[in-house]
Scaffold this motif. Sequence first.
Motif: not given
Length: 396
Positions: A120-127, A129-132, A137-141, A218-219
């Motif tokens: 979960t922590l590994t996926l959280l870290h990847r998410s 990185v992807k989110s910014y 994902a979140y910029g346009i929103r 969590f992300i």
Amino acid sequence: VCSIHQPSTSTFNLFDKLLLLSGGKTHYFGPVADVATYYAEAGAALPQYVNPAEHLLELVNIDFAQDREEAARKLDKLQAAWQSSRQASELSTIIAAAESAGGNLSIEAVERRPSMPSLTLTLLHRSFVKSYRDVVAYGIRLAMYLGLAIMMGTVWVRLDPDQESIQPFINALFFGSAFMSFMAVAYVPAFLEDRLQYVKEHHNGLYGATELILSNFFIGIPYLFLISILFSVISYWLSNFQPTATAFFTWVMWLFLDLLAAESLVVLMTSLFPSFVISLALVAFANGLWMSVGGFMVPPTILNVFYKYVFHYWDYQKYVFEGMMVNEFSERVYSCGDGCRCMYDSPLADQCKIDGQAVLDQYGYSTGHMGRDVGIMISIIAGYRLAAWLVLMLRR
């Protein structure tokens, strides 16, 4: 372990060790730096100015040779040369020593799958990185919500605390909560990408639905909280809602829970129907239904019995709208204006004022239920996530 096919010379030299196989038989195993020396000793020196990886591939692969029989004889000689070589003898000694030192250890005993928290922590870290990096994902929103905040604040700008502003205040509360959750449809393409990646990686045995749902939840928390704060800072004070810090942060709490529930709904629908058009249509339809039965369009006191008991009580927008209404009107007094003709009957009518509770009475709302309603909202959010997890588990 890495299998490479015709790499460049520079890429080939990056590897430490090389294993050459042909027909299931070993032709070389050892350091990449020693491969030229070995084949020179074996009578098949590597030519100069030729990619060694390409030459070695042609050496051990006879599928495209013009004379298959001659190529097969050369291949057998090379394989026999390896078996009688010093390198093969040393390797056999090392393997025998490792086997005797290792006892009866099996692959299953040595191999350890990472734990669920670690995955979960590994996926959280990847998410993260992807989110910014991924503006979808979140910029346009974030840009959409800021635009909505400016529009809302300038349309319902500086409403006065008098009876003529009561209905505009109610309209603004509905607009702010309902359209914030409705615009969560913008998250559909981002989660579709995550789901497609999950399908591929789950089939490869890397992680399961539990890790995906947890990391995705969590992300989203810090980003949705940031959106709630930024939206509220602009729209709340421009519209002139109840001007106290307690009321402001209560509004932020309800907006944050609203966004969490809306995004959880998107995750569920997209897990059920991993098609952009279908999931987008279903999320939009669901939000339209929640708007209709949430208490604004038709007050809960007169809402159709079917919609009240089938949809109203598990409509997350209902609890957000009710919470915001109580937050705005429970402790606020409004002026009846010139002529002292009060639109709402309240104990303050003789003072030419309207007690905000009179407005809440029209909807059947009362104070003292915040803890219960927050608990229901958390249960709805958890329910959506649990349902999405169940869908992913059943659709292995």
